[in-house]
Design an enzyme around this catalytic site. Sequence first.
Site, PDB file in Angstrom:
ATOM      1  CB  CYS A 290      -0.996  -0.041   1.158  1.00  0.00           C
ATOM      2  SG  CYS A 290      -2.449   0.968   0.831  1.00  0.00           S
TER       3      CYS A 290
ATOM      4  CG  HIS B  60      -3.484  -3.517   3.310  1.00  0.00           C
ATOM      5  ND1 HIS B  60      -2.428  -3.076   4.079  1.00  0.00           N
ATOM      6  CD2 HIS B  60      -4.106  -2.406   2.864  1.00  0.00           C
ATOM      7  CE1 HIS B  60      -2.423  -1.758   4.099  1.00  0.00           C
ATOM      8  NE2 HIS B  60      -3.440  -1.321   3.370  1.00  0.00           N
TER       9      HIS B  60
ATOM     10  CD  GLU C 162      -1.228  -6.241   5.331  1.00  0.00           C
ATOM     11  OE1 GLU C 162      -0.993  -6.510   4.132  1.00  0.00           O
ATOM     12  OE2 GLU C 162      -1.271  -5.070   5.761  1.00  0.00           O
TER      13      GLU C 162
HETATM   14  N1  GLN Z   1      -1.919   6.779   2.852  1.00  0.00           N
HETATM   15  C1  GLN Z   1      -2.024   6.014   1.653  1.00  0.00           C
HETATM   16  C2  GLN Z   1      -3.398   6.156   1.018  1.00  0.00           C
HETATM   17  O1  GLN Z   1      -4.299   6.623   1.651  1.00  0.00           O
HETATM   18  C3  GLN Z   1      -1.712   4.555   1.905  1.00  0.00           C
HETATM   19  C4  GLN Z   1      -2.724   3.860   2.736  1.00  0.00           C
HETATM   20  C5  GLN Z   1      -2.233   2.550   3.271  1.00  0.00           C
HETATM   21  O2  GLN Z   1      -1.056   2.268   3.252  1.00  0.00           O
HETATM   22  N2  GLN Z   1      -3.140   1.747   3.794  1.00  0.00           N
HETATM   23  O3  GLN Z   1      -3.599   5.781  -0.114  1.00  0.00           O
END
Ligand code: GLN
Length: 557
Positions: free
Chosen positions: A382, A508, A510
């Site tokens: 992410c 994600h 995970e």
């Molecule tokens: N801050 C980034 C976004 O809002 C990444 C978010 C994250 O890593 N979950 O896209």
Amino acid sequence: MSAKYIFVTGGVVSSLGKGLAAASIGCLLESRGLKVNLMKFDPYLNVDPGTMSPFQHGEVFVTDDGAETDLDLGHYERFTHAKLSKDNNWTTGRLYEQIILKERRGDYLGKTVQVIPHVTNEIKAAMKKVGQDVDIALVEIGGTIGDIESLPFIEAIRQMRQELGREHTLFVHVTLVPFIAAAGELKTKPTQHSVKELLSVGIQPDILLCRTDRFIPKEMKQKIALFCNVEDPAVITAMDVASIYEVPLGFAKEGVDNLALKYLHINARDRDMAKWEELVHRVYNPKDEVHIGIVGKYVEYEDSYKSLKEALVHGALAHNLKLVVNWVEAEGLESGDQTVQSQLEANDGILVPGGFGKRGIEGMLKAIRYARENNVPYFGICLGMQTACIEFARNVCGLTGANSSEFDQSTPHRVIYKLRELRGVEELGGTMRLGAWTCKIEPDTLAYRIYQTPEISERHRHRYEFNREYEETMTAAGLRISGSSPDGTYVEMVELPNHPHFIGCQFHPEFKSKPLEPHPLFQSFVGASYEHGHTRREQRKAATVEMFHRPEHVTRH
Ligand code: GLN
């Protein structure tokens, strides 16, 4: 078919692992051929944990349907096959929001709306929904017995017993039996007090899971049983263990599942925990170690990265390795290149996890550059994918000042931006791209070799995304976009074909890794990291040997 219910409450102190206890009982009951579901009630007033600080609340676990939930749901999914959704986690805030909405709509036909029966009825309805189509629903009540805010939930489970009867409901209370060093013995009094507190709100526990750092002797169990009005075998030693995956096996040894089935009048097949036993054997008998550096913003508080850490453990177990995590505070890398090298060189692989906000970004970029230039396996999740793109834009494509508009509104190169900003939805907590989305994988990429399928579904939680206006420049310089949303709008995965293992994903992974089904991205990253570390160690060994055997070295003195 209506489920039978197991209610899990906690007493004495918080952090006794009620979530793990519920998950472990669920795991054992599944091994007896039963279908289970699990849910948690959180007594706080936030509508969901989505906007709560990870420092206070720990990780926000995301389900397929995009619910932002408590991290205990992660344990439930890792230990069982239950399919969780927004129905499986309720906060007081969300219950009240629903009730007030109904009241405003006039659904209560002018009646006075009260905690009993209106709030308790909503709680019971939520429990019954989760109990549909399963044999057993495990319901965890957050907080500690005696808290004012958990009272409506306790009242609701009391009513569930009243309605459904003893054969359909079971009360499990997780408590603490501390060892007092000065006295040299275990103490039962906190447990007695905690049960007394439960009794005062109408609940007689059936099973006591006593958290302790040593085995509770038989006589002490009998004493607890006598004072707390439970059967002797229902006082369970829930010992501290080095690996959470051992908890179900500990419960099995103490016969928790047998007891639950006896009380609930269920005939089930014998327990089969062979796969878990084999897993735990691997946990305690690794062939070697693998060192992973996690460069993040919330590293001083490990609970913020709960699923991530577990997914890495699963990836390591798949290679029979012990995971050693080096938590690297991203901000600490910002001071100079020497620091980056010295802080990172002990790692076999480097991972930048998800996160929000500007703090530590420049440090992450330094870590990514180090991994890219030194062929160290890199995995960006992410935010970790977004920063990998920023680093590549700045240092490979020469796009000075490239950034995400999250960190720099006036950047000359918005390589990461908020595409959905253009669509005009702007409210805290309401603009995230959440939950499961399909992603198409390009053939002949590392991503494809890892997943071995052209289409995947992964969970998301982000606001910003890769800006396709920079696609041409960046791919011409060597970045490969290996995964996209089916209509091509969103970039989901990037990689560097000229690097041994450099991959980033906007989702994600995970959240979907389980100990018995390690996620392929983690398995692959940990494998590549181990190989990198191993090769490096071998090279170093060879260099040392060569140095000491050089003829001039030997003959000089
Ligand atoms: N801050 C980034 C976004 O809002 C990444 C978010 C994250 O890593 N979950 O896209």
